[in-house]
Each structure stands twice: as C-alpha cells, then as structure tokens.
Enzyme design. Structure first.
Site: not given
Ligand code: COA
Length: 259
Positions: A65, A110, A113, A133
């Site tokens: 999400a 999400g 999911e 989450e």
């Molecule tokens: N919601 C909003 N933005 C997201 C996102 C999410 N769930 N996951 C990634 N992004 C965005 C980042 O903010 C970043 O944006 P920016 O370039 O404007 O800063 C871009 O996507 C790239 O992500 P980044 O974190 O820089 O890549 P990474 O390779 O360092 O890490 C992940 C990848 C997937 C490990 C990391 O993005 C992450 O932990 N995301 C969230 C996962 C999560 O908790 N999901 C459950 C949500 S309920």
C-alpha cells in the site's frame, strides 16, 4: 491517467496487465485501485480474453500500500481504505476467468495481498514476498491475515506476519505461497504458458471450478460438497460438456464454445 498506471495487452486470449508505477515500486495508491477496479471487470466482459496474467513494471510486483497515503489517515479513513482494497481484491478473486500473478520482484504488504487474491502465483527467483505491516505498527488490511493462513497454514502465515520478514521466490514456492518458480527472463512465459494450458479447457468449467473452490473453502464440508454436486450437475446442460466428453471418445481435441 488510470490508463498509464495499468498497461493491458492481449495475445492469444491471454491479457497481460502490468502495474506501471515503477518509480514508487508500483505501490497501491487510490488511483491504482481505481484502475484495477475498472480493468478487471472489463477484461471479464471481453470475449477475446480468457485468462489474465498480472505483473509489475520494473523491479517490483507491488511494494505495498502507498505508505505516504496511509500515514495521513485517521481510524475511519484507514478502515475505509481497507474495505476498498478488500473489495477490489475480492473482485479479482471472484473473476470467472483464471488470474495468474507473475511475481517479478517485491510483493510486500498490499503487493503480497494482491498476489494472494489471484488464483495462482508464479514467482520469479528474484521475487520477495512478505507482510511487513507489523513493522509499521499495522496489520495487513487487504485480506492478508485471512488468505495467507488459508494458503500456507496458520503457523507459516503467523511466522511471516509476526516477523515481518520477506522470503524469496524459491522459499515462497517451497511454502506453497507460489505454485511455480521461474528464472526472471522466463517468468512471463511460464505464467502465460500456464494460462494457455487452462484456456484449452472449457471456459464454463473454468468459471465453475473457480466459483466452487471460492464458495466452498469456508463452508462446512457437507455443504461445500453439496455445492460441488450442484455445479457439477449444472454443467451437464452445456454444449461444452457434451463436446468435451465426445471429443475424448473420438480421440480428438475438444472445441469449446463457452456455451
Ligand atoms: N509506498 C509508497 N512508496 C513506496 C513504497 C510504498 N509501499 N515502497 C517503495 N516506495 C517508494 C520509495 O519511497 C521510493 O520513492 P522515492 O524515490 O520518491 O524516495 C521508491 O519507491 C523506491 O523505493 P526505495 O525504498 O528507495 O527502494 P529500495 O530498493 O531501497 O527498497 C523496499 C525497496 C521494497 C525494500 C522498500 O522500498 C520498502 O521497504 N518499501 C516498503 C515496503 C512495505 O513496508 N510495504 C508494506 C506497506 S503496508
């Protein structure tokens, strides 16, 4: 705008839907949900589409999400968001055509999911599945707490949920979270081949199989067996059933018409 968030192409009756927000790792914001909510019913209605492969653009399937959107919400808005996401995913799960997730990369929160509401998941060896989450002080709100234990069992699901840890494609396959595993460059081909195999079967039978499994899983066994018998009997009215059984006896491929 919604057009560019979801790319749709159709080849040989298989629609490939690509979530296309790669700069945000395809995070599910309201606009992506709106696009999913209109695209899937439209594909169900299309006579030239028999099955759907769902994937993500770039290095993510869906990274969850949209956390930026979540962070601002009060309890009632968060609950409403959960209900909206659940409804969209339930709609995909109830589609009367097979939906196969081709999980190319991150399938977190999400995104996991969304993969779970598809009928079958094919994982890339580069995929990463998890429900992180709890790390955000939340729980999954789009069906993850319910579909994951039904798919991989309570203990395996709670381990993923409570640790928030991600597993790679091979481990997801071992756990039964994914039903096939493919190298990244073979992922779409594997998912499409699976869809094509399904499409050689009778479309009414595919719809009945999806509906019967979906409705039966949460019923007591005697009630779900009765539902199976009703669906089994109803197919006897179809030309496809007559054609499928006749083709077997005549030792030739069946020509199904969906009637
Ligand atoms: N919601 C909003 N933005 C997201 C996102 C999410 N769930 N996951 C990634 N992004 C965005 C980042 O903010 C970043 O944006 P920016 O370039 O404007 O800063 C871009 O996507 C790239 O992500 P980044 O974190 O820089 O890549 P990474 O390779 O360092 O890490 C992940 C990848 C997937 C490990 C990391 O993005 C992450 O932990 N995301 C969230 C996962 C999560 O908790 N999901 C459950 C949500 S309920």
């Amino acid at each position: 705008m919604t057009d560019s968030l979801l790319l749709v192409s159709v080849t040989d009756r298989v629609a490939t839907v690509t979530i296309n927000r790669p700069d945000k790792l395809n995070a599910l914001n309201a606009a992506v949900f709106d696009a999913l909510a209109t695209t899937f019913p439209a594909l169900e209605a299309r006579a030239d589409v028999g099955a759907v492969v769902l994937t993500g653009a770039g290095r993510a399937f869906v990274a969850g999400a949209d956390i930026a959107e979540l962070a601002t919400l009060d309890p009632s808005a968060l609950e409403a968001l959960s209900l909206r996401g659940q409804a969209v995913m339930r709609g995909i799960e109830r589609l009367k055509k097979p939906v196969i997730a081709a999980v190319n990369g991150f399938a977190l929160g999400g995104g996991c999911e969304l993969a779970l509401c598809c009928h079958v998941r094919v994982a890339s060896t580069k995929a990463s599945f998890g429900l992180p989450e709890c790390k955000l002080g939340l729980i999954p709100g789009y069906g993850g707490t319910q579909r994951l234990p039904r798919l991989i069992g309570r203990g395996n699901a709670l381990k993923l949920l409570l640790t928030g840890a991600a597993v790679d494609g091979a481990e997801a396959y071992r756990l039964g979270l994914a039903q096939a595993l493919a190298e990244p460059d073979a992922l779409l081909g594997t998912a499409t081949a699976l869809a094509t195999t399904m499409l050689s079967n009778g479309p009414l039978a595919l719809a009945a199989a999806i509906t019967t499994v979906d409705a039966g899983l949460d019923l007591p066994l005697d009630a779900s067996l009765a539902a199976e018998a009703r669906a089994f009997g109803a197919l006897a009215n179809t030309a496809d059933m007559r054609e499928g059984t006749r083709a077997f006896m005549e030792k030739r491929p069946a020509q199904f018409r969906g009637a």
